[in-house]
Design a protein around this motif. Structure first.
Motif, PDB file in Angstrom:
ATOM      1  N   LEU A   1     -14.547   3.067  -4.670  1.00 63.19           N
ATOM      2  CA  LEU A   1     -13.892   1.948  -3.996  1.00 63.19           C
ATOM      3  C   LEU A   1     -14.939   0.992  -3.455  1.00 63.19           C
ATOM      4  O   LEU A   1     -16.024   1.418  -3.052  1.00 63.19           O
ATOM      5  N   THR A   2     -14.615  -0.295  -3.425  1.00 60.35           N
ATOM      6  CA  THR A   2     -15.477  -1.227  -2.716  1.00 60.35           C
ATOM      7  C   THR A   2     -15.264  -1.005  -1.220  1.00 60.35           C
ATOM      8  O   THR A   2     -14.257  -0.405  -0.804  1.00 60.35           O
ATOM      9  N   ALA A   3     -16.159  -1.495  -0.419  1.00 64.64           N
ATOM     10  CA  ALA A   3     -16.019  -1.359   1.036  1.00 64.64           C
ATOM     11  C   ALA A   3     -14.733  -2.029   1.511  1.00 64.64           C
ATOM     12  O   ALA A   3     -14.024  -1.498   2.382  1.00 64.64           O
ATOM     13  N   ARG A   4     -14.397  -3.158   0.926  1.00 64.36           N
ATOM     14  CA  ARG A   4     -13.183  -3.874   1.333  1.00 64.36           C
ATOM     15  C   ARG A   4     -11.923  -3.108   0.925  1.00 64.36           C
ATOM     16  O   ARG A   4     -10.979  -3.014   1.697  1.00 64.36           O
ATOM     17  N   GLU A   5     -11.915  -2.554  -0.290  1.00 64.09           N
ATOM     18  CA  GLU A   5     -10.775  -1.737  -0.717  1.00 64.09           C
ATOM     19  C   GLU A   5     -10.600  -0.545   0.222  1.00 64.09           C
ATOM     20  O   GLU A   5      -9.495  -0.256   0.676  1.00 64.09           O
ATOM     21  N   ALA A   6     -11.702   0.146   0.512  1.00 68.39           N
ATOM     22  CA  ALA A   6     -11.644   1.329   1.376  1.00 68.39           C
ATOM     23  C   ALA A   6     -11.129   0.967   2.768  1.00 68.39           C
ATOM     24  O   ALA A   6     -10.321   1.706   3.351  1.00 68.39           O
ATOM     25  N   ALA A   7     -11.567  -0.150   3.311  1.00 67.83           N
ATOM     26  CA  ALA A   7     -11.133  -0.566   4.650  1.00 67.83           C
ATOM     27  C   ALA A   7      -9.635  -0.884   4.671  1.00 67.83           C
ATOM     28  O   ALA A   7      -8.925  -0.483   5.604  1.00 67.83           O
ATOM     29  N   ILE A   8      -9.148  -1.574   3.659  1.00 71.38           N
ATOM     30  CA  ILE A   8      -7.719  -1.915   3.606  1.00 71.38           C
ATOM     31  C   ILE A   8      -6.884  -0.652   3.428  1.00 71.38           C
ATOM     32  O   ILE A   8      -5.865  -0.462   4.099  1.00 71.38           O
ATOM     33  N   ILE A   9      -7.305   0.241   2.545  1.00 69.34           N
ATOM     34  CA  ILE A   9      -6.559   1.478   2.323  1.00 69.34           C
ATOM     35  C   ILE A   9      -6.535   2.310   3.602  1.00 69.34           C
ATOM     36  O   ILE A   9      -5.479   2.829   3.991  1.00 69.34           O
ATOM     37  N   ALA A  10      -7.668   2.440   4.271  1.00 69.18           N
ATOM     38  CA  ALA A  10      -7.715   3.196   5.530  1.00 69.18           C
ATOM     39  C   ALA A  10      -6.765   2.580   6.551  1.00 69.18           C
ATOM     40  O   ALA A  10      -5.988   3.297   7.207  1.00 69.18           O
ATOM     41  N   TRP A  11      -6.780   1.268   6.695  1.00 73.88           N
ATOM     42  CA  TRP A  11      -5.895   0.596   7.651  1.00 73.88           C
ATOM     43  C   TRP A  11      -4.433   0.847   7.286  1.00 73.88           C
ATOM     44  O   TRP A  11      -3.612   1.163   8.150  1.00 73.88           O
ATOM     45  N   LEU A  12      -4.111   0.701   6.007  1.00 71.80           N
ATOM     46  CA  LEU A  12      -2.728   0.925   5.568  1.00 71.80           C
ATOM     47  C   LEU A  12      -2.285   2.361   5.863  1.00 71.80           C
ATOM     48  O   LEU A  12      -1.163   2.586   6.329  1.00 71.80           O
ATOM     49  N   LEU A  13      -3.158   3.325   5.605  1.00 67.05           N
ATOM     50  CA  LEU A  13      -2.801   4.713   5.868  1.00 67.05           C
ATOM     51  C   LEU A  13      -2.653   4.982   7.367  1.00 67.05           C
ATOM     52  O   LEU A  13      -1.800   5.765   7.786  1.00 67.05           O
ATOM     53  N   GLU A  14      -3.469   4.336   8.182  1.00 67.98           N
ATOM     54  CA  GLU A  14      -3.376   4.496   9.644  1.00 67.98           C
ATOM     55  C   GLU A  14      -2.131   3.825  10.210  1.00 67.98           C
ATOM     56  O   GLU A  14      -1.678   4.172  11.306  1.00 67.98           O
TER      57      GLU A  14
END
Length: 137
Positions: free
Chosen positions: A12-25
């Motif tokens: 994952l790119t850093a931006r993809e990972a950040a968005i996915i983490a936020w969505l999961l949270e």
């Protein structure tokens, strides 16, 4: 509609990972359980239309799709051009399976990843009235 995807094999790119983490949270009651899989994700394909949608493998396992998908978190956002788009993260067979970015109003052909601060719960933002269509469609 049959959507074709292009194979990839990358983290994952850093931006993809950040968005996915936020969505999961900020997702449904079981979404946070999938955070533990995030560091095991590899992108295995991307949408052929050029949008930001990607599919995952977890520890080399591609989630089976025959049992359908479970949406873990579903949000919407307005693009800088005022078009209404959506983004959701989903699971298949208990594995984090993908990130989908799509046009809700049909006015954007290839939506890009949103900025986290733009995200609003699905259904909470209406498109601006008299939004002209995207000329690239």
């Amino acid at each position: 509609m049959d959507v074709t995807s292009f194979p990839e094999n990358r983290p994952l790119t850093a931006r993809e990972a950040a968005i996915i983490a936020w969505l999961l949270e900020h997702g449904n009651s079981s979404a946070a359980e999938y955070l533990q899989q995030l560091d095991k994700v590899r992108v295995v394909s991307r949408c052929s239309c050029g949008c930001a949608s990607v599919n995952f493998s977890i520890d080399g396992v591609i989630p089976p799709s025959e049992n359908g998908m479970g949406i873990l978190s579903d949000y919407q956002f307005l693009t800088n051009e005022g078009h209404l788009c959506g983004v959701f993260v989903f699971e298949q067979a208990g594995l984090l399976a993908g990130l989908e970015v799509w046009s809700i109003d049909g006015l954007t052909k290839r939506p890009t990843l949103p900025i986290i601060e733009q995200l609003q719960p699905l259904g909470s933002v209406a498109p601006p009235p008299n939004t002209p269509p995207d000329p690239s469609l």
